[in-house]
Design a protein around this motif. Structure first.
Motif, PDB file in Angstrom:
ATOM      1  N   GLU A 119      -2.936  -7.563  -5.742  1.00  0.00           N
ATOM      2  CA  GLU A 119      -3.874  -6.531  -6.234  1.00  0.00           C
ATOM      3  C   GLU A 119      -3.114  -5.471  -7.032  1.00  0.00           C
ATOM      4  N   VAL A 120      -1.998  -4.984  -6.495  1.00  0.00           N
ATOM      5  CA  VAL A 120      -1.224  -3.940  -7.198  1.00  0.00           C
ATOM      6  C   VAL A 120      -0.673  -4.511  -8.515  1.00  0.00           C
ATOM      7  N   ARG A 159      -1.725  -7.105 -10.332  1.00  0.00           N
ATOM      8  CA  ARG A 159      -2.765  -7.403 -11.333  1.00  0.00           C
ATOM      9  C   ARG A 159      -3.361  -6.120 -11.915  1.00  0.00           C
ATOM     10  N   ARG A 160      -3.480  -5.108 -11.096  1.00  0.00           N
ATOM     11  CA  ARG A 160      -4.050  -3.839 -11.589  1.00  0.00           C
ATOM     12  C   ARG A 160      -3.113  -3.207 -12.624  1.00  0.00           C
ATOM     13  N   ASN A 161      -1.808  -3.403 -12.455  1.00  0.00           N
ATOM     14  CA  ASN A 161      -0.847  -2.770 -13.363  1.00  0.00           C
ATOM     15  C   ASN A 161      -0.516  -3.613 -14.597  1.00  0.00           C
ATOM     16  N   GLU A 195       4.033   3.320  -9.192  1.00  0.00           N
ATOM     17  CA  GLU A 195       3.713   2.679  -7.896  1.00  0.00           C
ATOM     18  C   GLU A 195       4.372   1.290  -7.794  1.00  0.00           C
ATOM     19  N   THR A 239       4.830  -6.469  -6.133  1.00  0.00           N
ATOM     20  CA  THR A 239       3.990  -5.628  -6.997  1.00  0.00           C
ATOM     21  C   THR A 239       4.264  -5.886  -8.478  1.00  0.00           C
ATOM     22  N   GLU A 297      -2.661  -8.062  -1.068  1.00  0.00           N
ATOM     23  CA  GLU A 297      -2.426  -6.651  -1.398  1.00  0.00           C
ATOM     24  C   GLU A 297      -1.364  -6.501  -2.477  1.00  0.00           C
ATOM     25  N   LYS A 357       0.835  -1.210   0.000  1.00  0.00           N
ATOM     26  CA  LYS A 357       0.000   0.000   0.000  1.00  0.00           C
ATOM     27  C   LYS A 357       0.868   1.259   0.000  1.00  0.00           C
TER      28      LYS A 357
END
Ligand code: SAM
Length: 384
Positions: A97-98, A100-102, A41, A69, A94, A18
């Motif tokens: 999540e970062v 996969r989102r990127n 990020e 990440t 967490e 995060k």
């Protein structure tokens, strides 16, 4: 380390996903051309200690253990190209999540999508934790009977739907994660790396190692453990772990001269190790020989072949072919027999024979050819 400590590792890296956590990283110079397409990020939440991607090649299938990440995966994606594939494995939601989102952002920038992230523990690469999650939501654990049923279900998932199937990967990479795995699971971890690699595949692992054994009181400190200190193997122990898991051709690719941290006089530094899978298999006699070129007077390989510099040794077809590839080929001269023995007709290699191979064995007992001088060697009277 107990499951409590594993929870502490997960919580610490959940927070690190995060918000950037400075103490968790050891600065690394990644190749800047690959960083350009990776969102900020991801780049700033770098908790690595080395760069195993430098040793990857086009078209390879790569698994990254503890992908965080996703930075190592996104660099690898560009090196292996659209025909290659990269799978990141992490146990922390967490982080996933970062990553996969990127992933779609990176895919759009490079023009292809060859990266995916899977949830699992790297010491148990067969168990897909998201599949297990789904099943457990339908059949929650409420008593001993359902606990045992869940255990059976996990075993079934490992077999029927493995997170990473056996013999499926060209290269396993990892950046600063193996040290985080509890001591009692470390042996399993190296066995899992071996399992998922194809024959001929390799592991390229960057991690923190210590110069002395880490004392027990330091191992029991969760802060030091999750900070990549207490779970570190010794330099020697790290290489031995690959050897014990049946890898061969193990070598130190990089070793930082300066420690990353020194704690109570113990030095913790980053190394990158390479280790190969594939020395297992049948040995056939095809009358081949090898000569160790030097510079050392003598060498010993992972199958206990001891060879003195400059002498001709009898090797089986399997060893001959292993030596013809990385990491060995530059150290050997290869002597083929004058009359080839086809593999289909070759007899099992006699391991009790003398280790040296007389030149008459490769030429044939009755070989009595006489030739003029070879022009390639002495052209026009000049032997230079
Ligand atoms: C030090 S960070 C390294 C992250 C990434 N490799 C990098 O270069 O930034 C460790 C990562 O490994 C994950 N991790 C730690 N132990 C793990 C385990 N046993 N199985 C799967 N993932 C693990 C953590 O969730 C975290 O994302």
């Amino acid at each position: 380390m107990s499951h409590r400590t594993e929870t502490i590792v997960r919580e610490r890296y959940a927070a690190g996903a995060k918000e950037r956590a400075d103490k968790l990283c050891c600065p690394v110079d990644y190749e800047s051309e690959y960083l350009k397409v990776i969102p900020q990020e991801v780049v700033e939440r770098d908790y690595g200690c080395g760069d195993p991607t430098r040793y990857l090649r086009k078209d390879e299938i790569v698994v990254d253990l503890g992908s965080g990440t996703g930075k190592i995966c996104f660099i690898a994606a560009q090196i292996v190209g659209p025909k290659g594939k990269v799978i990141g494995v992490d146990m922390t939601d967490e982080m996933l999540e970062v990553a996969r989102r990127n992933a779609p952002i990176v895919a759009e920038r490079i023009g292809y999508a060859n990266v995916e992230f899977r949830k699992g523990r790297i010491q148990d690469l067969a168990l897909d934790l998201e599949l297990l999650d789904r099943q457990l939501k339908r059949n929650p654990i409420t008593d001993a009977a359902s606990f045992l049923a869940a255990d059976g279900l996990a075993e079934e998932l490992r077999i029927k739907h493995p997170l990473i199937p056996s013999d499926s990967v060209d290269v396993v990479v990892s950046n600063c994660v193996l040290n985080l795995v509890e001591a009692k699971s470390k042996r399993l971890l190296f066995e899992e790396i071996f399992r998922v690699l194809k024959k001929g595949g390799r592991a390229v692992i960057s991690d923190i190692v210590s110069d002395e054994e880490v004392p027990e009181e330091m191992q029991n400190d969760p802060e030091l453990w999750s900070g990549c200190i207490s779970g570190a193997l010794t330099e020697e122990g790290f290489l031995a772990a690959f050897e014990n898991a049946a890898f061969y051709g193990i070598q130190i690719l990089t070793r930082d001269v300066d420690p990353w941290r020194t704690v109570q006089g113990l030095e913790f530094r980053s190394v990158t190790i390479e280790a190969f899978k594939g020395k297992q298999g049948a040995c056939f006699e095809r009358n081949q020989a090898v000569i160790y070129r030097g510079p050392f007077k003598e060498v010993l390989d992972d199958d206990d072949h001891r060879m003195e510099r400059g002498k001709r040794y009898a090797v089986c077809d399997k060893t001959y072919n292993l030596y013809k590839k990385a990491p060995y080929q530059k150290f050997f001269e290869f002597v083929d027999p004058i009359v080839d023995v086809p593999l289909a007709e070759a007899k099992p290699f006699d391991c009790s024979r003398t280790s040296l191979r007389h030149p008459r064995e490769t030429k044939g007992k009755d070989y009595d050819v006489t030739t003029e001088a070879n022009n390639k060697c002495c052209d026009g009277g000049s032997c230079s």
